[in-house]
Every structure is written in C-alpha cells, then in structure tokens.
Design an enzyme around this catalytic site. Structure first.
Site, PDB file in Angstrom:
ATOM      1  N   HIS A  53       0.973  -1.071   0.223  1.00 17.93           N
ATOM      2  CA  HIS A  53      -0.578  -0.114   0.113  1.00 17.93           C
ATOM      3  C   HIS A  53       1.283   0.939  -0.124  1.00 17.93           C
ATOM      4  O   HIS A  53       2.249   1.203  -0.237  1.00 17.93           O
ATOM      5  CB  HIS A  53      -1.216   0.294   1.494  1.00 17.93           C
ATOM      6  CG  HIS A  53      -0.203   0.064   2.592  1.00 17.93           C
ATOM      7  ND1 HIS A  53       0.768  -0.678   3.259  1.00 17.93           N
ATOM      8  CD2 HIS A  53      -0.584   0.822   3.565  1.00 17.93           C
ATOM      9  CE1 HIS A  53       0.776  -0.845   4.533  1.00 17.93           C
ATOM     10  NE2 HIS A  53       0.337   0.596   4.098  1.00 17.93           N
ATOM     11  N   HIS A  55       1.541   3.697   2.241  1.00 15.48           N
ATOM     12  CA  HIS A  55       2.083   4.474   3.245  1.00 15.48           C
ATOM     13  C   HIS A  55       3.280   4.489   2.840  1.00 15.48           C
ATOM     14  O   HIS A  55       4.139   4.061   2.161  1.00 15.48           O
ATOM     15  CB  HIS A  55       1.897   3.712   4.564  1.00 15.48           C
ATOM     16  CG  HIS A  55       0.214   4.171   4.285  1.00 15.48           C
ATOM     17  ND1 HIS A  55      -0.357   3.637   5.741  1.00 15.48           N
ATOM     18  CD2 HIS A  55      -0.006   5.817   4.039  1.00 15.48           C
ATOM     19  CE1 HIS A  55      -1.869   3.755   5.939  1.00 15.48           C
ATOM     20  NE2 HIS A  55      -1.774   5.532   4.519  1.00 15.48           N
ATOM     21  N   ASP A  57       6.221   4.251   4.821  1.00 10.89           N
ATOM     22  CA  ASP A  57       7.085   3.563   5.670  1.00 10.89           C
ATOM     23  C   ASP A  57       6.902   2.637   4.818  1.00 10.89           C
ATOM     24  O   ASP A  57       7.767   2.156   5.212  1.00 10.89           O
ATOM     25  CB  ASP A  57       6.849   3.791   6.990  1.00 10.89           C
ATOM     26  CG  ASP A  57       5.356   3.410   7.776  1.00 10.89           C
ATOM     27  OD1 ASP A  57       3.998   3.718   6.631  1.00 10.89           O
ATOM     28  OD2 ASP A  57       4.988   2.747   8.408  1.00 10.89           O
ATOM     29  N   HIS A  58       6.231   2.468   3.956  1.00  9.58           N
ATOM     30  CA  HIS A  58       6.373   1.484   3.461  1.00  9.58           C
ATOM     31  C   HIS A  58       7.159   1.311   1.682  1.00  9.58           C
ATOM     32  O   HIS A  58       7.035   0.656   0.789  1.00  9.58           O
ATOM     33  CB  HIS A  58       5.143   0.503   3.403  1.00  9.58           C
ATOM     34  CG  HIS A  58       4.370   0.162   4.047  1.00  9.58           C
ATOM     35  ND1 HIS A  58       3.917  -1.557   4.197  1.00  9.58           N
ATOM     36  CD2 HIS A  58       3.811   0.803   5.322  1.00  9.58           C
ATOM     37  CE1 HIS A  58       4.350  -1.164   5.686  1.00  9.58           C
ATOM     38  NE2 HIS A  58       3.720   0.216   6.352  1.00  9.58           N
ATOM     39  N   HIS A 111      -7.262  -0.506   5.490  1.00  7.34           N
ATOM     40  CA  HIS A 111      -5.833   0.196   5.953  1.00  7.34           C
ATOM     41  C   HIS A 111      -5.604   1.052   4.922  1.00  7.34           C
ATOM     42  O   HIS A 111      -6.296   2.179   4.953  1.00  7.34           O
ATOM     43  CB  HIS A 111      -5.160  -0.638   6.420  1.00  7.34           C
ATOM     44  CG  HIS A 111      -3.601   0.117   6.552  1.00  7.34           C
ATOM     45  ND1 HIS A 111      -3.950   0.804   8.053  1.00  7.34           N
ATOM     46  CD2 HIS A 111      -2.760   0.251   5.723  1.00  7.34           C
ATOM     47  CE1 HIS A 111      -2.392   1.157   8.099  1.00  7.34           C
ATOM     48  NE2 HIS A 111      -2.228   1.977   6.875  1.00  7.34           N
ATOM     49  N   ASP A 128       0.095  -3.882   6.376  1.00  6.63           N
ATOM     50  CA  ASP A 128      -0.624  -2.821   7.545  1.00  6.63           C
ATOM     51  C   ASP A 128      -1.967  -4.301   7.323  1.00  6.63           C
ATOM     52  O   ASP A 128      -3.113  -3.020   8.539  1.00  6.63           O
ATOM     53  CB  ASP A 128      -0.567  -1.721   7.799  1.00  6.63           C
ATOM     54  CG  ASP A 128       0.628  -0.925   8.039  1.00  6.63           C
ATOM     55  OD1 ASP A 128       1.598  -2.033   8.494  1.00  6.63           O
ATOM     56  OD2 ASP A 128       1.290  -0.100   7.712  1.00  6.63           O
ATOM     57  N   HIS A 166       4.456  -4.115  10.971  1.00  8.78           N
ATOM     58  CA  HIS A 166       5.288  -3.405  11.878  1.00  8.78           C
ATOM     59  C   HIS A 166       5.375  -5.322  12.863  1.00  8.78           C
ATOM     60  O   HIS A 166       4.109  -5.735  13.453  1.00  8.78           O
ATOM     61  CB  HIS A 166       3.977  -3.424  12.463  1.00  8.78           C
ATOM     62  CG  HIS A 166       4.508  -1.488  11.200  1.00  8.78           C
ATOM     63  ND1 HIS A 166       5.045  -0.731  11.581  1.00  8.78           N
ATOM     64  CD2 HIS A 166       3.124  -1.236  10.059  1.00  8.78           C
ATOM     65  CE1 HIS A 166       4.653   0.432  10.430  1.00  8.78           C
ATOM     66  NE2 HIS A 166       3.943   0.076   9.983  1.00  8.78           N
TER      67      HIS A 166
END
Ligand SMILES: [Zn+2]
Length: 250
Positions: A53, A55, A57-58, A111, A128, A166
């Site tokens: 996805h 975001h 942090d990915h 998410h 996530d 995570h």
C-alpha cells in the site's frame, strides 16, 4: 532453500527480504538504506520489490532501490505511485525465477482502499492489514471492508506463515487480553512473545492458526469478544467496528 529475513526499519517496521542463490525480493521497503546494507552484507542482487500500500513507511525506499539495483517494482493498481511499477490486481500471479517464488495477489481494502497482500508457498505478506494479534487502522476503508478483507485471509491454509509489516504484537496482546482475560492461548502467546522480545527477536512471522486462536479481530463471533465489545448485536461486523474503535484508544 528460500530464506526470509526481517530488515528492521524506523521504529517498528519490518521490511521482509526473501533470498535464494544470491537473488532477493523485498516487501514494502520504506527505507532503502537498511535494504542496501543487507544486500551488500549478504552479497545479494535485488530483483523485485513488492508493495502492499501507498504509505511512506512502506514505499520511501523504492525509488532509490530501483535506481541502485536491477529490481522491478509491483504495486496495487488502485493506488497512485510516484515510481515506475507493474500494477497488480486481485488474482494476479507473480512468478519469479530467482528467487524461485510464486505469489498470488489478494485485494484487502480497509487500512487503505487499494491495499493488497501477497500470498503463496505457505507465506502471507499482509502489510498493515493483519498484525500479530491485531489489525491495521482504518485510514481509508470502512469497518465492513476491513472485516471482509480479514475474513478473506482466514480462508488461507491454517499453517500459512504471516509476515506483518510492524512489530505491534506485545501491545496488541495486552488489548486482546483486556477483551478475553484468562484465554489460555492468549496467555501462552503473551509469554512466548515477551520471551522473544526480551532477546530482541521479532515476534513474527506468526501463523494463521495462531491468529485464529488469539487475534480478537478474527474472533468477532466468539461470545467473550462479543460481550467485551459492548455491541448491541452479535453481528460480527458490529463487533469488529466496536473493538477496532476501542483499540484506537487503548
Ligand atoms: Zn500503512
């Protein structure tokens, strides 16, 4: 033999790196640096980047990895990405020669609306969506979408290894125990997880069987979870909605 290792990034992200015979694939590289260091330390060539996805942090490391390695990126068709990639949709099968790997794409909105998971060969890379004893926050989707996505994952074989993005398991277990205090499987998992974390080891991968036994978001039909949710009806989507909201403030 395919090896799978977690490359830690930021505070609690895992970038899963799969490798065999000197060739590697990574999932959700939010940061390029730790991936490049791992590739260099193990003498690996990166061939593919799988994105679940959008975001940061990915995906924060994707652009740099594309430039620094021969890797091609794969990312959900239903989301926008600033880097060149092959869009993937539900039902797509990705076959890699090196490392030898065949993964199917599942669409798991909740998410984010375009979120996908990659599964195959007894592994699930769920970004996530599903966490150890928990699930992702609903940033874009509805509770009903997330509930349906999680139910879809429960149809995979029980021995599927679950690679979450995570390290949230310990806190999730505290929340799960607040809903089902005294649940034996949960207490056992808490003990096992604490022992791993005390040694600095990841609590992941988990297994689908373990999640089915301990993850409240997969247990919305259980009398204890229904009662703890305070939901006016035992409808699992209502129960899910209630406990997801409770978790936001836990
Ligand atoms: Zn996310």
């Amino acid at each position: 033999m395919l090896e799978i290792i977690p490359v830690p990034a930021f505070k609690d992200n895992y970038i899963w790196l799969l490798h065999q015979h000197g060739h590697a694939v990574v999932v959700d590289p939010g940061d390029a640096q730790p991936v490049l260091e791992t590739l260099s330390a193990l003498g690996l060539q990166l061939n593919a980047i799988l994105v679940t996805h959008h975001h940061m942090d990915h995906i924060g490391g994707v652009e740099e990895l594309i430039h620094a390695t021969p890797a091609r990126a794969f990312a959900p068709e239903k989301e926008q990405y600033p880097f060149p990639h092959q869009p993937v949709v539900a039902g797509d099968r990705l076959d890699f020669a090196e490392p030898a790997l065949s993964l199917s794409v599942l669409e798991v909105p909740g998410h984010t609306l375009g979120h996908v998971a990659y599964c195959g060969s007894g592994m699930l890379f769920c970004g996530d969506t599903l966490f150890g004893a928990g699930c992702g926050r609903l940033f874009e989707g509805t509770p009903e979408q997330m509930y349906t996505s999680l139910q879809q994952l429960t149809e995979l074989p029980a021995d599927t290894k679950v690679y979450c993005a995570h390290e949230y398991t310990e806190h999730n277990l505290e929340f799960a125990l607040s809903l089902e205090p005294g649940h034996v499987a949960l207490l056992a998992r808490q003990q096992a997880t604490s022992a791993l974390r005390a040694k600095g080891l990841p609590s992941l991968p988990s297994s689908l069987a373990l999640e089915l036994a301990t993850n409240p978001f997969l247990r919305c039909h259980e009398p204890g979870v229904i009662a703890a949710s305070g939901s006016a009806t035992p409808d699992p989507v209502n129960v899910f909605t209630a406990i997801r909201e409770m978790r936001n403030h836990f």
